[in-house]
Design a protein around this motif. Sequence first.
Motif, PDB file in Angstrom:
ATOM      1  N   PRO A 270       0.825  -1.209   0.000  1.00  0.00           N
ATOM      2  CA  PRO A 270       0.000   0.000   0.000  1.00  0.00           C
ATOM      3  C   PRO A 270       0.857   1.256   0.000  1.00  0.00           C
ATOM      4  CG  PRO A 270      -0.005  -1.024   2.168  1.00  0.00           C
ATOM      5  CD  PRO A 270       0.691  -1.976   1.248  1.00  0.00           C
ATOM      6  N   PRO A 271       0.433   2.291  -0.743  1.00  0.00           N
ATOM      7  CA  PRO A 271       1.176   3.548  -0.723  1.00  0.00           C
ATOM      8  C   PRO A 271       0.985   4.249   0.609  1.00  0.00           C
ATOM      9  CG  PRO A 271      -0.880   3.807  -1.938  1.00  0.00           C
ATOM     10  CD  PRO A 271      -0.771   2.350  -1.591  1.00  0.00           C
ATOM     11  N   PRO A 272       1.859   5.195   0.942  1.00  0.00           N
ATOM     12  CA  PRO A 272       1.692   5.935   2.202  1.00  0.00           C
ATOM     13  C   PRO A 272       0.401   6.734   2.182  1.00  0.00           C
ATOM     14  CG  PRO A 272       3.390   6.939   0.830  1.00  0.00           C
ATOM     15  CD  PRO A 272       3.042   5.638   0.195  1.00  0.00           C
ATOM     16  N   PRO A 273      -0.218   6.929   3.336  1.00  0.00           N
ATOM     17  CA  PRO A 273      -1.475   7.686   3.390  1.00  0.00           C
ATOM     18  C   PRO A 273      -1.275   9.135   2.965  1.00  0.00           C
ATOM     19  CG  PRO A 273      -0.649   7.261   5.600  1.00  0.00           C
ATOM     20  CD  PRO A 273       0.220   6.484   4.668  1.00  0.00           C
ATOM     21  N   THR A 274      -2.234   9.678   2.224  1.00  0.00           N
ATOM     22  CA  THR A 274      -2.203  11.076   1.809  1.00  0.00           C
ATOM     23  C   THR A 274      -3.527  11.734   2.185  1.00  0.00           C
ATOM     24  OG1 THR A 274      -3.021  10.459  -0.390  1.00  0.00           O
ATOM     25  CG2 THR A 274      -0.644  10.650  -0.114  1.00  0.00           C
ATOM     26  N   ILE A 275      -3.542  13.039   2.220  1.00  0.00           N
ATOM     27  CA  ILE A 275      -4.750  13.753   2.630  1.00  0.00           C
ATOM     28  C   ILE A 275      -5.358  14.484   1.434  1.00  0.00           C
ATOM     29  CG2 ILE A 275      -3.441  15.786   3.406  1.00  0.00           C
ATOM     30  CD1 ILE A 275      -5.636  15.947   5.676  1.00  0.00           C
ATOM     31  N   THR A 276      -6.657  14.271   1.219  1.00  0.00           N
ATOM     32  CA  THR A 276      -7.402  14.908   0.137  1.00  0.00           C
ATOM     33  C   THR A 276      -8.751  15.344   0.684  1.00  0.00           C
ATOM     34  OG1 THR A 276      -6.361  13.426  -1.470  1.00  0.00           O
ATOM     35  CG2 THR A 276      -8.315  14.627  -2.200  1.00  0.00           C
ATOM     36  N   PRO A 277      -9.109  16.630   0.576  1.00  0.00           N
ATOM     37  CA  PRO A 277     -10.410  17.077   1.094  1.00  0.00           C
ATOM     38  C   PRO A 277     -11.559  16.259   0.523  1.00  0.00           C
ATOM     39  CG  PRO A 277      -9.065  18.955   0.449  1.00  0.00           C
ATOM     40  CD  PRO A 277      -8.332  17.732  -0.023  1.00  0.00           C
ATOM     41  N   GLY A 278     -12.448  15.840   1.412  1.00  0.00           N
ATOM     42  CA  GLY A 278     -13.605  15.079   0.992  1.00  0.00           C
ATOM     43  C   GLY A 278     -13.352  13.600   0.790  1.00  0.00           C
ATOM     44  N   LYS A 279     -12.119  13.164   0.985  1.00  0.00           N
ATOM     45  CA  LYS A 279     -11.784  11.756   0.777  1.00  0.00           C
ATOM     46  C   LYS A 279     -11.238  11.154   2.067  1.00  0.00           C
ATOM     47  CE  LYS A 279      -8.990   8.643  -2.086  1.00  0.00           C
ATOM     48  NZ  LYS A 279      -7.993   8.555  -3.186  1.00  0.00           N
ATOM     49  N   ALA A 280     -11.862  10.077   2.520  1.00  0.00           N
ATOM     50  CA  ALA A 280     -11.397   9.411   3.737  1.00  0.00           C
ATOM     51  C   ALA A 280     -10.092   8.677   3.473  1.00  0.00           C
ATOM     52  CB  ALA A 280     -12.456   8.440   4.244  1.00  0.00           C
ATOM     53  N   THR A 281      -9.170   8.752   4.419  1.00  0.00           N
ATOM     54  CA  THR A 281      -7.880   8.085   4.328  1.00  0.00           C
ATOM     55  C   THR A 281      -7.645   7.297   5.613  1.00  0.00           C
ATOM     56  OG1 THR A 281      -6.928   9.816   2.921  1.00  0.00           O
ATOM     57  CG2 THR A 281      -5.392   8.416   4.114  1.00  0.00           C
ATOM     58  N   ALA A 282      -7.195   6.068   5.476  1.00  0.00           N
ATOM     59  CA  ALA A 282      -6.913   5.240   6.650  1.00  0.00           C
ATOM     60  C   ALA A 282      -5.432   5.308   6.991  1.00  0.00           C
ATOM     61  CB  ALA A 282      -7.328   3.801   6.395  1.00  0.00           C
ATOM     62  N   LEU A 283      -5.136   5.594   8.249  1.00  0.00           N
ATOM     63  CA  LEU A 283      -3.772   5.486   8.755  1.00  0.00           C
ATOM     64  C   LEU A 283      -3.575   4.041   9.188  1.00  0.00           C
ATOM     65  CD1 LEU A 283      -3.668   8.719  10.957  1.00  0.00           C
ATOM     66  CD2 LEU A 283      -2.967   8.455   8.565  1.00  0.00           C
ATOM     67  N   PRO A 284      -2.740   3.278   8.495  1.00  0.00           N
ATOM     68  CA  PRO A 284      -2.661   1.837   8.746  1.00  0.00           C
ATOM     69  C   PRO A 284      -1.901   1.502  10.022  1.00  0.00           C
ATOM     70  CG  PRO A 284      -1.045   2.475   7.109  1.00  0.00           C
ATOM     71  CD  PRO A 284      -1.840   3.708   7.416  1.00  0.00           C
ATOM     72  N   ASP A 285      -2.083   0.283  10.452  1.00  0.00           N
ATOM     73  CA  ASP A 285      -1.378  -0.211  11.638  1.00  0.00           C
ATOM     74  C   ASP A 285      -0.017  -0.740  11.200  1.00  0.00           C
ATOM     75  OD1 ASP A 285      -1.037  -1.006  14.358  1.00  0.00           O
ATOM     76  OD2 ASP A 285      -1.560  -3.053  13.796  1.00  0.00           O
ATOM     77  N   SER A 370     -14.566  -2.526  16.728  1.00  0.00           N
ATOM     78  CA  SER A 370     -14.674  -3.341  15.502  1.00  0.00           C
ATOM     79  C   SER A 370     -16.011  -3.157  14.805  1.00  0.00           C
ATOM     80  CB  SER A 370     -14.464  -4.823  15.839  1.00  0.00           C
ATOM     81  OG  SER A 370     -15.457  -5.277  16.744  1.00  0.00           O
ATOM     82  N   GLN A 371     -16.810  -2.218  15.282  1.00  0.00           N
ATOM     83  CA  GLN A 371     -18.130  -1.983  14.691  1.00  0.00           C
ATOM     84  C   GLN A 371     -18.050  -0.831  13.688  1.00  0.00           C
ATOM     85  OE1 GLN A 371     -20.592  -4.185  15.539  1.00  0.00           O
ATOM     86  NE2 GLN A 371     -18.963  -5.124  16.777  1.00  0.00           N
ATOM     87  N   PHE A 372     -17.622  -1.139  12.473  1.00  0.00           N
ATOM     88  CA  PHE A 372     -17.501  -0.101  11.462  1.00  0.00           C
ATOM     89  C   PHE A 372     -17.682  -0.715  10.073  1.00  0.00           C
ATOM     90  CE2 PHE A 372     -13.303  -1.907  11.985  1.00  0.00           C
ATOM     91  CZ  PHE A 372     -12.743  -1.922  10.716  1.00  0.00           C
ATOM     92  N   PRO A 373     -18.164   0.068   9.099  1.00  0.00           N
ATOM     93  CA  PRO A 373     -18.290  -0.433   7.730  1.00  0.00           C
ATOM     94  C   PRO A 373     -16.914  -0.807   7.183  1.00  0.00           C
ATOM     95  CG  PRO A 373     -19.473   1.639   8.013  1.00  0.00           C
ATOM     96  CD  PRO A 373     -18.646   1.449   9.246  1.00  0.00           C
ATOM     97  N   GLY A 374     -16.849  -1.936   6.523  1.00  0.00           N
ATOM     98  CA  GLY A 374     -15.568  -2.388   5.980  1.00  0.00           C
ATOM     99  C   GLY A 374     -14.798  -3.304   6.897  1.00  0.00           C
ATOM    100  N   TYR A 375     -15.355  -3.592   8.086  1.00  0.00           N
ATOM    101  CA  TYR A 375     -14.692  -4.553   8.977  1.00  0.00           C
ATOM    102  C   TYR A 375     -14.474  -5.872   8.247  1.00  0.00           C
ATOM    103  CZ  TYR A 375     -14.304  -8.206  12.527  1.00  0.00           C
ATOM    104  OH  TYR A 375     -13.911  -9.304  13.254  1.00  0.00           O
ATOM    105  N   VAL A 376     -13.275  -6.425   8.367  1.00  0.00           N
ATOM    106  CA  VAL A 376     -12.928  -7.705   7.754  1.00  0.00           C
ATOM    107  C   VAL A 376     -12.882  -8.761   8.850  1.00  0.00           C
ATOM    108  CG1 VAL A 376     -11.175  -8.973   6.451  1.00  0.00           C
ATOM    109  CG2 VAL A 376     -11.569  -6.547   5.969  1.00  0.00           C
ATOM    110  N   ASN A 377     -13.538  -9.876   8.631  1.00  0.00           N
ATOM    111  CA  ASN A 377     -13.538 -10.926   9.658  1.00  0.00           C
ATOM    112  C   ASN A 377     -12.102 -11.299  10.015  1.00  0.00           C
ATOM    113  OD1 ASN A 377     -14.505 -12.992  11.404  1.00  0.00           O
ATOM    114  ND2 ASN A 377     -14.032 -14.484   9.824  1.00  0.00           N
ATOM    115  N   ASP A 378     -11.748 -11.155  11.279  1.00  0.00           N
ATOM    116  CA  ASP A 378     -10.380 -11.443  11.711  1.00  0.00           C
ATOM    117  C   ASP A 378     -10.315 -12.556  12.753  1.00  0.00           C
ATOM    118  OD1 ASP A 378     -11.330 -10.160  13.999  1.00  0.00           O
ATOM    119  OD2 ASP A 378     -10.257  -8.305  13.617  1.00  0.00           O
ATOM    120  N   VAL A 379     -11.341 -13.371  12.805  1.00  0.00           N
ATOM    121  CA  VAL A 379     -11.373 -14.511  13.728  1.00  0.00           C
ATOM    122  C   VAL A 379     -11.563 -15.790  12.909  1.00  0.00           C
ATOM    123  CG1 VAL A 379     -12.515 -15.558  15.700  1.00  0.00           C
ATOM    124  CG2 VAL A 379     -12.340 -13.074  15.552  1.00  0.00           C
TER     125      VAL A 379
END
Length: 402
Positions: A270-285, A370-379
């Motif tokens: 994945p590329p490094p996170p960038t900031i764009t108005p109106g666009k959600a960006t995830a800061l990864p773990d 863990s209650q959010f849209p896009g949650y990926v089953n991790d169990v």
Amino acid sequence: MILRRLSALAVATTAALVLGACSSGDSGGGFGSGGGGAPLSCPVPVGPMAIAIGGRANEPEPSLPGAVQQAAISVVAGASDQKVQPKFTVVNVDGRPTVAGSDTYRTDAGNAIAAQDDQNAFLSGLGNAIPTLRAQTPEADTLGALTLAGRSVQGSRPGTVVLVDSGLSTVAPLDFRTEGLLDAPVADVVASLRDAKALPALNGATVILAGIGDVAAPQGPLDTSQRASLVALWKGIAEAGGASCVAVVDEPRSGDAPSDVPPVSVVDLPPPPTITPGKATALPDDGSVGFQPDTADFRDENAARGVLGPFADFLKQAPTRRIALTGTTARAGSTASQVDLSTRRAEAVKGLLVSLGASADQITTKGVGSQFPGYVNDVGPDGKQLPGPASTNRKVIVEPSA
């Protein structure tokens, strides 16, 4: 001579690298063109040595870094002094690792000059054999190769296991095509491999890791943080497998991948996170802006500052701009503990942005666990957490508005 059981294919693709023999007055150093390399951080025992390396897609042609050459020289020279006969094994790293060949160093030389000649001949044979290696099976099972190399050095004397590979395995149970696996905490991945009984049995061996993170096209290059995470993971695996000491060779490997070899899947980075108005960006773990396990402490605060600097600049450029931070977690522990941890992580990101000059009034925070849209089953089916998906679910989502 050494590796006399190399496959017909390897024999046909004669050595591309000819390693020079030492003069009779030499101490045994310099058997290759790679130079001596930096000293290893681990002692190299005079005992069996297994080298896992392969001529496969997506990483440079096989060759031995200088520090690995010096390790082999020290084993052979010590064997003559101690009157022992160490076995050398080469493991071919591909989708189904195999022992490409092996040989035992022996000498019946009656004087120092003859003994040096025997050492030079043996090491030259090793050096000539390595570049002939070619993958036979698609994909890359680096963990399987490390396991096979570990088995090859078991015996009455401590041995050395060398892994010369990019480390980007594409075969389960360590398949880095799994989203989030490269960023997952080392302890989580090691625990998952232990549960699957997939840790290599290294049983007191010295382990040398070389070329981890060094790739060739079409595999995209790793950034500094990604490479550091990969090195830390392989070091953690070796230690969990019982290695007595793990040395990391920083000497880079470069160049093109071999041609006419089976394909290896590209690992998406994945590329490094960038900031764009109106666009959600995830800061990864990940190592650049992720957190220590089960805490709101950054793994590397300086790296996080580098990532978040442009986000702070975005806010400083206009007082009407806003950022909403939403923390998320893997599905571990109670819902309340997930919300608490994710909230504290969002607050930690806010705190760092404020320290970089942003106004606290421009930033809102919340945690949703863990209650959010896009949650990926991790169990998994056994109820145990899956490291890759769990890492993907641990993030802080940034939603900027102009």
